[in-house]
Write an enzyme that holds these catalytic residues in place. Structure first.
Site, short mmCIF file in Angstrom:
data_model
loop_
_atom_site.label_atom_id
_atom_site.label_comp_id
_atom_site.label_asym_id
_atom_site.label_seq_id
_atom_site.Cartn_x
_atom_site.Cartn_y
_atom_site.Cartn_z
N TYR A 12 -79.95 52.58 40.88
CA TYR A 12 -79.04 53.36 41.73
C TYR A 12 -79.89 54.19 42.68
CZ TYR A 12 -74.86 56.25 42.69
OH TYR A 12 -73.79 56.90 43.27
N VAL A 60 -69.84 48.50 44.87
CA VAL A 60 -69.37 49.43 43.85
C VAL A 60 -68.63 50.50 44.63
CG1 VAL A 60 -69.96 51.00 41.99
CG2 VAL A 60 -71.32 48.92 42.34
N THR A 113 -68.71 59.23 40.43
CA THR A 113 -67.26 59.33 40.54
C THR A 113 -66.62 59.49 39.17
OG1 THR A 113 -67.39 57.94 42.51
CG2 THR A 113 -65.23 58.21 41.53
N LYS A 134 -77.67 49.36 43.34
CA LYS A 134 -76.52 50.00 43.98
C LYS A 134 -77.09 50.82 45.13
CE LYS A 134 -72.66 53.20 43.51
NZ LYS A 134 -71.98 54.23 42.66
#
Length: 321
Positions: free
Chosen positions: A149, A217, A61, A177
């Site tokens: 991640y 998150v 993002t 994440k």
């Protein structure tokens, strides 16, 4: 009266990266340059007004593929200066090149990051053994805790449960994440390790927390941080009915921001620009949201906040026209 906890009751993992993190956009000026002042203003808004106790910078993002090493470091230093005394600041450093990722990790440590977000190497599709060695090498490169991640939809390579179990033994690999869309895998790893799990998909915030996850998150948190925080606030207070209602109230916004083909960086920036908060344009190859998409996003935000404000006074419903 004595409360008896069943031995299989999910327990919330210690939150080494905070509890409610926003995957913050990287603000740019009108001519596409890094907006350092805007980044500080946005970070301050998300933490002081939005209630976030953590921010993740230079993730997907945050348009990490199109920001330079110098921009990443400048952004990180600016945000740490603005809110680093009251929020955990995690720096995204993952690339598909181990040496480059190590260099970014060391730069982030020097710049004051509290932790590192490291995505599995993308495009080259390494084996699980290669992924394991890559992530261990990065974790060995600094003294910072690492959040893995897992987002196979973007990288092409998932972290298997077996790989996660192996990586959990590393003293600095502390969290995941989770964008794997595989709650069974997440539950297996949660049950067998001390890894802190963070929902990387907003629709999974409450389900993952109920399994013992540490927090989230959030992409939607750029535009509605208090509404995201409110889900976890209710759950942590033991009010599961209100937590579920607040999670469901987020559905229109989640679907609009991350449920379509348009990347979250585009949709989040469109909403922030509409709200008068620092965001600016996106960088190519991304394209800015057009008027029709922006209108749908604003309507979804208004619907979400209206639904929350109908029953909960903690979240305001005001959205500019």
């Amino acid at each position: 009266m004595t409360t008896v906890t069943h031995p299989l009751t999910p327990r919330a993992a210690a939150p080494p990266f905070g509890r409610t993190a926003t995957a913050m956009v990287t603000p740019f000026t009108a001519d596409g340059e890094l907006d350092t002042d805007g980044a500080q203003r946005l970070a301050t808004h998300l933490v002081d007004d939005g209630g976030c106790d953590a921010l993740v910078l230079s993730g997907t993002t945050g348009e990490s593929p199109t920001t330079t090493e110098a921009e990443k470091e400048t952004l990180l230093r600016a945000v740490v200066e603005a809110v680093g005394d009251r929020a955990k600041i995690t720096a995204g450093v993952g690339t598909n090149d181990t040496r480059h990722t190590v260099a970014l990790a060391r730069s982030a440590e020097r710049a004051g990051a509290h932790g590192l977000l490291v995505v599995t190497p993308y495009y080259s599709r390494p084996t699980q053994e290669a992924v394991t060695q890559h992530l261990r090498t990065v974790a060995d490169a600094t003294g910072l805790p690492v959040m893995l991640y897992d987002i196979p939809g973007r990288t092409g390579t998932a972290l298997s449960a077996a790989t996660l179990l192996r990586l959990a033994a590393h003293p600095r690999i502390a969290a995941v994440k989770d964008c794997g869309n595989d709650l069974l895998k997440s539950a297996k790893v949660l049950a067998a390790t001390g890894l802190a799990y963070y929902a990387g998909c907003d629709e999974q915030i409450l389900p993952l927390r109920a399994l013992g996850g540490a927090g989230c998150v959030s992409t939607a948190g750029n535009a509605a941080p208090r509404a995201v925080c409110a889900v976890l606030d209710a759950y942590d207070a033991g009010d599961t009915t209100t937590a579920a209602r607040r999670q469901l109230a987020l559905v229109p916004l989640i679907e609009a921001v991350t449920g379509g083909e348009t990347p979250g960086a585009v949709t989040a920036k469109a909403l922030l620009n509409h709200l008068g908060l620092p965001a600016g344009p996106v960088r190519g190859p991304l394209l800015a949201a057009d008027a029709a998409l922006t209108a749908r996003l604003v309507d979804a935000l208004r619907t979400t906040l209206d639904r929350t404000a109908d029953t909960d006074t903690a979240v305001p419903a005001a959205v500019p026209g």
